[in-house]
Scaffold this motif. Structure first.
Motif, PDB file in Angstrom:
ATOM      1  N   ILE A   1       0.811  -1.255   0.008  1.00 10.06           N
ATOM      2  CA  ILE A   1       0.069  -0.024  -0.069  1.00 10.06           C
ATOM      3  C   ILE A   1       0.942   1.259   0.000  1.00 10.06           C
ATOM      4  O   ILE A   1       1.764   1.395   0.920  1.00 10.06           O
ATOM      5  N   PRO A   2       0.963   2.101  -1.028  1.00  8.08           N
ATOM      6  CA  PRO A   2       1.363   3.351  -0.908  1.00  8.08           C
ATOM      7  C   PRO A   2       1.047   4.073   0.462  1.00  8.08           C
ATOM      8  O   PRO A   2      -0.051   3.993   0.777  1.00  8.08           O
ATOM      9  N   ARG A   3       1.786   5.206   0.454  1.00  4.32           N
ATOM     10  CA  ARG A   3       1.632   6.068   1.868  1.00  4.32           C
ATOM     11  C   ARG A   3       2.137   7.373   1.627  1.00  4.32           C
ATOM     12  O   ARG A   3       3.108   7.529   0.615  1.00  4.32           O
ATOM     13  N   LEU A   4       1.518   8.556   2.119  1.00  4.01           N
ATOM     14  CA  LEU A   4       2.112   9.616   2.217  1.00  4.01           C
ATOM     15  C   LEU A   4       3.025   9.894   3.352  1.00  4.01           C
ATOM     16  O   LEU A   4       2.866   9.387   4.326  1.00  4.01           O
ATOM     17  N   VAL A   5       4.099  10.699   2.905  1.00  3.76           N
ATOM     18  CA  VAL A   5       5.279  11.022   4.049  1.00  3.76           C
ATOM     19  C   VAL A   5       5.594  12.460   3.950  1.00  3.76           C
ATOM     20  O   VAL A   5       5.421  13.118   2.970  1.00  3.76           O
ATOM     21  N   GLY A   6       5.963  12.942   5.001  1.00  2.00           N
ATOM     22  CA  GLY A   6       6.463  14.363   4.886  1.00  2.00           C
ATOM     23  C   GLY A   6       5.087  15.300   4.637  1.00  2.00           C
ATOM     24  O   GLY A   6       4.011  14.952   4.976  1.00  2.00           O
TER      25      GLY A   6
ATOM     26  N   ASN B   1       3.791  16.346   1.470  1.00  2.00           N
ATOM     27  CA  ASN B   1       2.989  15.917   0.194  1.00  2.00           C
ATOM     28  C   ASN B   1       3.766  14.978  -0.687  1.00  2.00           C
ATOM     29  O   ASN B   1       4.129  15.186  -1.819  1.00  2.00           O
ATOM     30  N   HIS B   2       4.520  14.095  -0.109  1.00  2.00           N
ATOM     31  CA  HIS B   2       5.447  12.990  -0.742  1.00  2.00           C
ATOM     32  C   HIS B   2       4.603  11.688  -0.868  1.00  2.00           C
ATOM     33  O   HIS B   2       4.264  11.226   0.449  1.00  2.00           O
ATOM     34  N   LEU B   3       4.864  10.827  -1.967  1.00  2.00           N
ATOM     35  CA  LEU B   3       4.301   9.667  -2.189  1.00  2.00           C
ATOM     36  C   LEU B   3       5.412   8.657  -2.073  1.00  2.00           C
ATOM     37  O   LEU B   3       6.349   8.731  -2.838  1.00  2.00           O
ATOM     38  N   LYS B   4       5.150   7.512  -1.110  1.00  2.00           N
ATOM     39  CA  LYS B   4       6.154   6.533  -0.781  1.00  2.00           C
ATOM     40  C   LYS B   4       5.497   5.268  -1.500  1.00  2.00           C
ATOM     41  O   LYS B   4       4.455   4.853  -1.069  1.00  2.00           O
ATOM     42  N   LEU B   5       6.181   4.460  -2.351  1.00  2.42           N
ATOM     43  CA  LEU B   5       5.544   3.467  -2.474  1.00  2.42           C
ATOM     44  C   LEU B   5       6.783   2.152  -3.107  1.00  2.42           C
ATOM     45  O   LEU B   5       7.766   2.599  -2.988  1.00  2.42           O
ATOM     46  N   ARG B   6       6.373   0.994  -3.237  1.00  2.00           N
ATOM     47  CA  ARG B   6       7.322   0.057  -3.511  1.00  2.00           C
ATOM     48  C   ARG B   6       6.861  -0.566  -4.907  1.00  2.00           C
ATOM     49  O   ARG B   6       5.598  -0.618  -5.108  1.00  2.00           O
TER      50      ARG B   6
ATOM     51  N   ALA C   1      10.417   3.754  -3.900  1.00  4.43           N
ATOM     52  CA  ALA C   1      10.139   4.742  -4.793  1.00  4.43           C
ATOM     53  C   ALA C   1       9.526   5.837  -4.076  1.00  4.43           C
ATOM     54  O   ALA C   1       8.750   5.656  -3.289  1.00  4.43           O
ATOM     55  N   ILE C   2      10.280   7.132  -4.322  1.00  4.45           N
ATOM     56  CA  ILE C   2       9.417   8.260  -3.545  1.00  4.45           C
ATOM     57  C   ILE C   2       9.282   9.351  -4.553  1.00  4.45           C
ATOM     58  O   ILE C   2      10.096   9.403  -5.482  1.00  4.45           O
ATOM     59  N   GLY C   3       8.169   9.995  -4.380  1.00  2.78           N
ATOM     60  CA  GLY C   3       7.792  10.975  -5.546  1.00  2.78           C
ATOM     61  C   GLY C   3       7.580  12.215  -4.702  1.00  2.78           C
ATOM     62  O   GLY C   3       6.776  12.406  -3.965  1.00  2.78           O
TER      63      GLY C   3
END
Length: 80
Positions: free
Chosen positions: A14-19, A21-26, A36-38
């Motif tokens: 499951i992707p998650r939000l970090v910080g 406004n950043h998107l973290k996923l595998r 991966a981080i956006g």
């Protein structure tokens, strides 16, 4: 620096939000999962969460955390 793209990449977990406004996923690379981080891509959270496969534009980079270096994809854009 070059930007790479990969199509129909399977997301893992499951992707998650970090910080702020950043998107973290595998993502599955075929033989393993890669983090991966956006940065600034948090607005895509709901869409990415609903998708099993995505198209990504990214720059590979090394992420160093707590003395450990791992490969990470710095996402530049995501499409589905």
């Amino acid at each position: 620096r070059p930007v790479f793209s990969s199509f129909s990449i399977e997301t893992a977990g499951i992707p998650r939000l970090v910080g702020k406004n950043h998107l973290k996923l595998r993502v599955n690379s075929g033989t393993r999962q890669i983090d991966a981080i956006g940065f600034g891509l948090g607005g895509m959270f709901n869409d990415v969460t609903a998708m099993k496969k995505v198209h990504i534009a990214y720059r590979p980079q090394m992420n160093e955390w707590d003395g450990i270096s791992t490969l990470q994809l710095n996402l530049k854009d995501i499409k589905w």
